[in-house]
Every structure is written in C-alpha cells, then in structure tokens.
Enzyme design. Structure first.
Site, PDB file in Angstrom:
ATOM      1  CG  ASP A   1      -8.843  -4.286  -2.523  1.00  0.00           C
ATOM      2  OD1 ASP A   1     -10.021  -4.220  -2.159  1.00  0.00           O
ATOM      3  OD2 ASP A   1      -8.232  -3.364  -3.060  1.00  0.00           O
TER       4      ASP A   1
ATOM      5  CG  HIS B   1      -2.070   0.926   1.082  1.00  0.00           C
ATOM      6  ND1 HIS B   1      -1.997   2.272   1.364  1.00  0.00           N
ATOM      7  CD2 HIS B   1      -3.334   0.699   0.641  1.00  0.00           C
ATOM      8  CE1 HIS B   1      -3.156   2.824   1.115  1.00  0.00           C
ATOM      9  NE2 HIS B   1      -3.985   1.916   0.669  1.00  0.00           N
TER      10      HIS B   1
END
Ligand code: CMC
Length: 431
Positions: free
Chosen positions: A366, A308
C-alpha cells in the site's frame, strides 16, 4: 499434508504426556495438529491468530522472511509481468492457468455478468451523496444476496463457479457506480466489447457527454495492481469470508463481510491512509519528525504503508508497485510528483533507521499504490474499493476451496473466559 513427526506435551503438575502429530505442507512451516487437545479439556490461546493455521489451502503461499508470494506456485513478479488479472482470477479459482479457449470463455462469462439488476439503483439512492464508496459497496454487495438467494446452492460446485463469475463481473460495476453516485454523475453501464480493466475505467471516467479513450499504459498499470492485490492467503478479510461462508451463507453476503473487514485502516484502508500521511508530511524536511512520531510509544501514530504481519522482509508486491509508480508517473509526465519524492525519501530514511530495522518494518504494497491511483485520477476514497475489486478474485477462490473440502465444518473459535464467576441475580437491588 504429510504427517512427519510428533511433538510431546508434558504436564509439569502430574507428569502426564500428550503426543500431537506434526504435519508438513508442500512449502512453509510445519503445523502441530492440536485438534485432540479438546478431548483432554484443553484449548490453545492465540489472539490475533499469530501462530494458528486456520485451514489447509492450495491457493497462495507467502514466505514472509524471504519476501516471497506465489499464487498456485507462480511467483507474483512473473504474474505481474506476463499475466493479466482475468488470467490470475482463473488461476486462483481453478488451480491452473487457462488455455486460450478457457481464458476467452472465462472473460466472456465475467463480462456477461457485469450488469446489475435495475432495482439495485434504488438501493444506491437511499445513500447520501457523500457516503464513503466502501460503505455503499458493502451495502450494495450485501443487497445483491437478495437477488441471488434461492438460485444459489453453495454446496454445489457449479453453482459456486457461477456465483464467482457473478461476483467478478458485478463488483467492478458496483465500485464504479459507488464513485459516480458520490460525485453526482449519471451511472455508466458496462460495455461487453471492453476488457475487464478498460471496462472498469470506462464506467469510472466516461460520461454521456463526450468520448472517453482508455490510456493503455494506465490500463496495464491498473491490471498489474489488481494482480498484486488478488489474494494474500488467510488475511483478515479472507478469513472473514471463509468464516462467514463456513455456515453456508449466501456468497454475496460473504463477500460483503470480507469488504467490511478490508475497509479498516490496518488492512485495505491503508493505501488511503498512506496518501493522507504523505500529504500531512508535505515536505521532505518534515520526514524525521514523522519518523520520530512513529517510534514514540506514547504516540498512536504509525508509519502507514510500513510493516506487515507476515512479511519481515520487503513485501514483493511493494517492489513491483514502486516500478509501476515510475512507469505511470513517466507516462503522465509527473516525474517531479512531490508525493512520490516524499515517499521515496521516507522509504530511504526508514530503511536505515534502527527502530524499523530491528522490528523488520518494510514498505508494504500500500505504500506506493495510492500514489499510482492518485496519478491516474482515482480519488482517495476509491482506493480501498479497487482493492476490494481485486481481492474478490481471492475471496471467491478461497470460499470455493473451503466448501469443496469434504471435511468442511463451520468455523467456531473458542475463548478463555475471564469474566465474573457464577453469581445470583438480586431482585429489587435499587430499593
Ligand atoms: N509504524 C511504526 N511502528 C510499527 C508499525 C508502523 N507502521 N508497524 C508495526 N510497528 C511496531 C509496533 O508498534 C510494534 O512495536 P512493539 O513491539 O514495540 O509493540 C511492532 O512494530 C509490531 O507491530 P504489531 O502491530 O504487533 O504487528 P502486527 O503484525 O500486529 O501488525 C500491521 C501489522 C500491518 C497492522 C502493522 O505493521 C501496521 O499497523 N502497519 C501500518 C498499517 C499498514 O500499512 N497496513 C497495511 C498492511 S499491507 C496491506 C494488507 O495486506 O492489508
């Protein structure tokens, strides 16, 4: 934002100095105010906006190193456990949690805005049946700007609130219709008697030929997923909404632009990509092969659902999502789901691998959401559409905040030009 100190810029060439104010927010790193640089003929260079605060905001706070996510100061774990998506949408938009009457009124207004203009059906019919739901959602949401254009004064706060309610109400209907169109089922109209998530499941899964009962465990799980995805400060799609909206553009067009950005596999498209990757891995024995591919610089493959831009620690949303995954699989008697087993093992191996440790690559939100969606019977192509539905809450809140700011200006980044210098056009150069 308080002005705490200054940094000094010294030009080695001529010893000139420039002082820039350093501003401190309520949480997070200090920000150097570089606005005066332009008066000195200088710009900052920051492709990918790795070190650029594009705005001030009171909505969402992330501490990527500590793995913290707050909406209006409330930790995401507490909201996921105790709140509801509608309450969170109100919180993001208005800044405070609603009291009982405010919550009821807000939910009712969202519900009353769930219907689409009947003419929109013809927009759907222009698409091939196998069109990706996100392609349809981007187009239909953009098309709604034609229906709500003259009536929307984006510089009026009450008009913006109304647009926010319209978008929160209509996006689930558009998402469900995109799915129904894709599978060839008749459209199912929204039901005002149902709560937000139940209504969405009803529009997705009920048919005119039989009754449909919403499973409360699955509805609660989906509500939690929507809370987790509702906002994430200045990510690519939110920045797109802000930049688009900064010119005073129609809110439906702004949200369509945000959806287009979200669709990419490095952003909201990742949950679909995770499931495809887990299916490709197929068996726990093949995990090392895929880990090696992800580490190989000559191979473009990345471990989807890992890493991320901001989190350099566990994504707090991933931890809630892993727990939700357990709950949903348990409810559906799918505890032996092979994909979940692969995901758990992949996470275990990657978290012990030097490459992932050194680069601080942890599972993101996710990584588990696709498994939950799949267990709920939601097809892969709808994963990003549901993300878009949740993120609409954040997009409208950020758009409203931007336009509420008295000092608001159109977004206009600059560049470092590296193309040809001036040259003259030569006519007849082919003769
Ligand atoms: N697998 C393997 N290596 C990775 C991965 C990954 N998933 N993610 C980053 N790296 C490596 C990358 O190759 C780079 O290595 P090096 O420094 O040797 O060049 C380093 O880690 C830093 O990566 P980056 O691409 O510069 O980092 P970024 O902040 O630009 O990208 C990211 C963040 C999320 C796009 C990236 O981690 C990625 O592509 N992850 C996979 C896609 C994914 O799961 N996206 C969902 C994000 S969460 C949902 C959302 O908020 O939208």
């Amino acid at each position: 934002m308080t002005n705490t100190s200054r940094v000094k810029l010294v030009f080695e060439s001529d010893g000139r100095t420039l002082e820039l104010p350093v501003m401190q927010g309520t949480l997070g790193p200090a920000v150097v105010d570089v606005r005066s640089l332009v008066q000195h003929g200088l710009l900052t260079y920051d492709p990918g906006f790795m070190a650029t605060a594009s705005c001030t905001s009171c909505i969402t706070y992330i501490d990527g190193d500590a793995g913290l996510l707050y909406y209006r100061g409330y930790p995401i774990e507490q909201l996921a456990q105790h709140s509801s998506f509608m309450e969170v949408a109100y919180l993001l938009l208005e800044g405070e949690l609603p009291d009982a009457a405010q919550k009821l009124a807000f939910e009712q207004s969202v519900r009353q805005n769930a219907m689409l203009h009947d003419q929109i059906n013809t927009v759907f019919r222009g698409f091939q049946r196998n069109a990706h739901p996100m392609a349809v959602m981007v187009a239909v949401t953009g098309a709604l700007s034609a229906f709500y254009h003259e009536s929307t004064n984006v510089f009026d706060a009450e008009n913006r609130r109304l647009a926010a309610l319209q978008l929160l109400g209509k996006i689930p209907t558009i998402a469900a219709m995109s799915y129904k169109y894709n599978v060839g089922d008749p459209f199912v109209y929204p039901q005002n008697r149902l709560h937000y998530v139940e209504n969405f499941l009803h529009m997705m899964f009920s048919t005119p030929s039989g009754p449909y009962e919403v499973n409360p465990v699955l509805a609660r799980a989906l509500d939690k997923i929507l809370i987790l995805h509702a906002d994430h400060e200045q990510n690519a799609s939110t920045s797109t909404v802000r930049l688009t909206g900064s010119s005073g553009a129609n809110p439906f067009a702004c949200i369509a632009a945000g959806m287009a950005s979200l669709w990419g596999p490095l952003h909201g498209g990742a949950n679909e990509a995770v499931l495809k990757m887990l299916a490709e891995i197929g068996d726990v024995s093949r995990i090392p092969e895929f880990i090696n591919r992800a580490k190989d610089k000559s191979n473009a493959f990345r471990l989807m659902g890992f890493g991320h831009r901001v989190y350099k620690n566990m994504d707090p949303r991933a931890a809630v999502m892993r727990q939700t995954c357990h709950e949903v699989l348990n409810e559906l008697d799918l505890n032996d789901d092979p994909m979940f087993k692969i995901a758990l093992e992949l996470e275990r191996i990657a978290l012990q691998d030097e490459y992932f440790i050194a680069k601080k690559l942890y599972p993101n939100v996710d990584f588990y959401s696709g498994i939950v969606f799949r267990a709920m019977g939601i097809p892969e192509s709808m994963f990003t559409a549901i993300f878009a539905l949740a993120r609409t809450a954040g997009w409208v809140a950020q758009w409203h905040e931007m336009l509420s700011d008295g000092g608001h200006r159109i977004g206009r980044p600059r560049q470092q030009y590296v193309g040809p210098t001036r040259r003259d056009y030569v006519p007849d150069r082919n003769h």
